[in-house]
Design a protein around this motif. Structure first.
Motif, PDB file in Angstrom:
ATOM      1  N   GLU A   1       0.338   4.227  -1.045  1.00  0.00           N
ATOM      2  CA  GLU A   1      -0.357   5.462  -0.646  1.00  0.00           C
ATOM      3  C   GLU A   1      -0.287   5.650   0.867  1.00  0.00           C
ATOM      4  O   GLU A   1       0.139   6.686   1.372  1.00  0.00           O
ATOM      5  CB  GLU A   1      -1.836   5.372  -1.060  1.00  0.00           C
ATOM      6  N   ALA A   2      -0.695   4.618   1.568  1.00  0.00           N
ATOM      7  CA  ALA A   2      -0.689   4.678   3.028  1.00  0.00           C
ATOM      8  C   ALA A   2       0.735   4.870   3.547  1.00  0.00           C
ATOM      9  O   ALA A   2       0.960   5.564   4.542  1.00  0.00           O
ATOM     10  CB  ALA A   2      -1.294   3.391   3.605  1.00  0.00           C
TER      11      ALA A   2
ATOM     12  N   ASP B   1       0.834  -1.200   0.000  1.00  0.00           N
ATOM     13  CA  ASP B   1       0.000   0.000   0.000  1.00  0.00           C
ATOM     14  C   ASP B   1       0.870   1.252   0.000  1.00  0.00           C
ATOM     15  O   ASP B   1       1.081   1.884   1.041  1.00  0.00           O
ATOM     16  CB  ASP B   1      -0.920  -0.018   1.232  1.00  0.00           C
TER      17      ASP B   1
END
Lengths: 534, 149
Positions: free
Chosen positions: A355-356, A353
């Motif tokens: 983005e996170a 992930d």
């Protein structure tokens, strides 16, 4: 010039074996055993050869579960006392009977082995006393509670006390103070089959350094008639020639063919077997104030912040690494040991992930990332440098600029142990087959006095984890210890103290009429190679 | 003649010394052998004990001095890996080395000298020039590439 000699020698060997091919087995190994003394150098290449000749009180099956060996059964009498019932009717290669005296002699000899590059005393150091109640009942007393004693004993080969010149009465004393030992033969003497006397399924015939180890069937083996009349184990250290030897029929089986060559081997109608190993490839991060190789942080070490470590973990696409770089011969790792091995919890693999991960970096105060050096060996693990390069590219996606510093294993490990890398890639194979091994070595607080955390070159430290691990390692009850180890690992992984990447898969290639049950400990045990079912 | 011999022997000794120093320093730079030899499961104390037993905790010049002193007495030390005298391991390989060297020598004497004599007797003939040309081509080839030259 040298190249001319090899095919000639190989040709002679093959011609010599040809008439009775079905009875004989020739294996191409990737490295050479350095000695026939099973208690000289604790090294997998030596162990996998000596296991054919020598046995121990316990064995480990293909999944590293402890099973009876020369001891039929055992019980923990109290926290530090164990009673072993030894197998009756076991013969050594020289025809003598196996008794408790041989076990005491063998353990006594361990501290007396000279010049060992890696001594077996790590297994005998904790043994306070040994006593034979009778020829087939042995009690072992440990200095501290050690639930892993039956596991440790697998590493201690039992030698023939008589063949090695011991007195009739051998009395145990810790740290080399035994009596009745006679004149103890040293490792080089084991080149002589009259000294290298074990109880194993095969008898040492000859050990020619640089060329081959030949063992022959032991007809009086207690476990039934061994499969092969003769087994030849030949070291072929270069990957290419090892694969070529298999394809040309010079050897019947090889270990560790390079992943890139597997399709070619399969096309040649050979059998490939593979299995998950106990080896995890991981990233470790230097978690102390003073860290070299980090830029763009005003001298601070961002790795001290668990959010940064989490961001690193989340930015790595493990699936892509196992599929594209490892050719499918690896499995994304969520733990330090593949489930369902002892002490694993079945924890999920970290989801990819980016983005996170970027958000976490910003939250930790590094919205523009930073620069860092990633150390890796380039000849130790399967495709190690390529994996490190892939990790570098993935980290670049979240703004961390990584320069990969790859070096040969000997140099890498020296520099790693000198804390020269802020982040490094390495691997850990749990020889005990349980979670205490990676926890104790990789993430327990580095402490020279207690011997904890010797390979913790990230200097991760978590007192709660240390306490839990120490209690677990002194708990005999399996269920309770299993739970404690799971909890201890969860503390570390929740804290992102270390980042597991993938578990290596071990691969063997062999002629289609053979079969081998793949082992998680990556050993190639000739005695376990069987003809394929019709 | 004697002066020539003394000079050559002196030069050889210097070369041996220089090689010994280079190899020693080279090995030192490759990394600490204990980091590769010792079991990964070993504790810090066990690693330290191994380092001490192998003498790797002493300064490099001291290690080198011990090596030279022992070598002068015919002891090349004990192999870390095999735990046996290094000389024994070298001698193990000697038959194969001698075999290769003797075959190479026989080839060069058996083929090289007659061709050289021929070229020397007829330096301007086609055969003579071909032999000379082939010789200089062969000797300029790097050792690793000789098989294909």
């Amino acid at each position: 010039m040298k190249a001319f000699g090899l095919p000639l020698i190989a040709g002679v060997v093959v011609a010599g074996l040809a008439p009775a091919a079905a009875q004989n087995l020739t294996i191409g190994l990737k490295s050479e055993a350095t000695s026939m003394d099973p208690l000289f150098h604790q090294l997998s290449t030596n162990i996998q050869v000596s296991k054919n000749i020598f046995e121990a009180l316990t064995t480990q099956d293909a999944l590293q579960m402890v099973t009876p060996g020369l001891a039929e059964s055992w019980e923990a009498v109290d926290d530090t006392t164990w009673r072993f019932t030894l197998r009756q009717g076991v013969k050594f290669h020289d025809g003598s009977d196996f008794t408790a005296r041989d076990v005491i002699y063998s353990f006594c000899r361990v501290p007396l082995v000279e010049n060992s590059p890696s001594a077996y005393t790590i297994f005998t150091g904790g043994i306070a006393d040994m006593a034979a109640e009778d020829d087939h009942t042995l009690t072992i007393t440990t200095t501290a509670t050690n639930p892993l004693l039956p596991v440790d004993l697998w590493s201690l080969a039992v030698l023939s006390a008589t063949a090695l010149g011991a007195d009739d009465q051998v009395t145990y004393g810790p740290d080399g103070t035994c009596t009745g030992m006679g004149d103890v033969p040293q490792a080089p003497a084991f080149n002589d089959p009259a000294v290298a006397v074990g109880t194993g399924p095969y008898v040492l015939d000859r050990y020619t350094r640089g060329s081959e180890v030949v063992v022959t069937r032991f007809d009086d083996y207690w476990g039934g008639t061994p499969q092969w009349e003769q087994v030849t184990m030949r070291p072929i250290t270069s990957d290419g020639p090892r694969v070529a030897a298999l394809l040309a029929g010079d050897v019947d089986m090889i270990e560790s063919p390079p992943i890139q060559d597997i399709p070619r081997i399969e096309q040649g109608e050979f059998t490939i077997v593979d299995a998950l190993s106990n080896r995890v490839i991981y990233l470790h991060m230097l978690q102390q104030e003073d860290a070299p190789g980090i830029g763009g942080t005003d001298g601070e070490n961002p790795l001290l912040d668990a959010r940064v470590r989490q961001a690193i973990s989340m930015s790595i696409n493990r699936q892509a690494i196992t599929e594209r770089i490892m050719g499918g011969y690896a499995q994304a790792a969520g733990e330090l040991l593949p489930p369902p091995m002892f002490g694993t919890s079945g924890r999920d693999v970290e989801a990819y992930d980016p983005e996170a991960a970027r958000a976490l970096l910003a939250e930790a105060g590094y919205p523009d990332g930073f620069s860092i050096t990633l150390g890796t060996p380039n000849d130790r693990y399967i495709n190690d440098e390529q994996v490190a390069q892939a990790v570098a590219q993935m980290l670049a996606q979240i703004g961390i600029s990584v320069s990969v510093d790859a070096s040969t294993a000997s140099q890498f490990f020296s520099r790693r142990n000198a804390l020269e890398f802020p982040v490094y890639l390495a691997g850990w194979g749990a020889s005990s087959g349980d979670m205490s091994s990676p926890l104790k070595s990789l993430v327990a607080t580095y402490d020279e006095v207690t011997g904890m955390g010797p390979t913790n070159a990230g200097r991760y430290s978590n007192p709660d984890m240390d306490a839990l691990l120490t209690t677990a390692m002194a708990t005999i009850d399996d269920d309770a210890r299993d739970q404690m180890l799971q909890d201890a690992q969860t503390l570390v992984l929740d804290d992102y103290g270390i980042i597991p990447l993938h578990y290596e898969q071990t691969v063997w290639a062999m002629k289609p009429d053979l079969t081998y049950e793949p082992r998680v400990d990556q050993y190639t045990l000739a005695a376990e190679v069987k003809p394929a079912a019709e | 003649m004697i002066v020539y011999l003394v000079r050559r022997v002196g030069q050889s000794l210097l070369a041996v010394m220089a090689m010994a120093v280079l190899v020693f320093i080279g090995v030192f730079f490759i990394g600490n052998p204990v980091d590769v030899l010792v079991s990964p499961e070993a504790s810090q104390a066990q690693i330290a004990a191994t380092v001490e037993r192998l003498g790797l905790d002493r300064p490099l010049y001291e290690q080198f001095g011990i090596f030279v002193w022992n070598a002068l007495q015919g002891d090349l030390g004990t192999s870390f890996v095999y735990g046996r005298p290094a000389l024994e391991i070298i001698l193990d390989r000697l038959p194969a080395t001698l075999e290769l060297a003797l075959v190479a020598l026989a080839l060069s004497v058996g083929i090289g000298i007659p061709l050289g004599v021929w070229a020397g007797l007829r330096p301007d003939s086609i055969a003579g020039r071909t032999i000379m040309g082939a010789r200089s081509w062969g000797s300029r080839c790097p050792i690793s590439g000789r098989a294909c030259c």
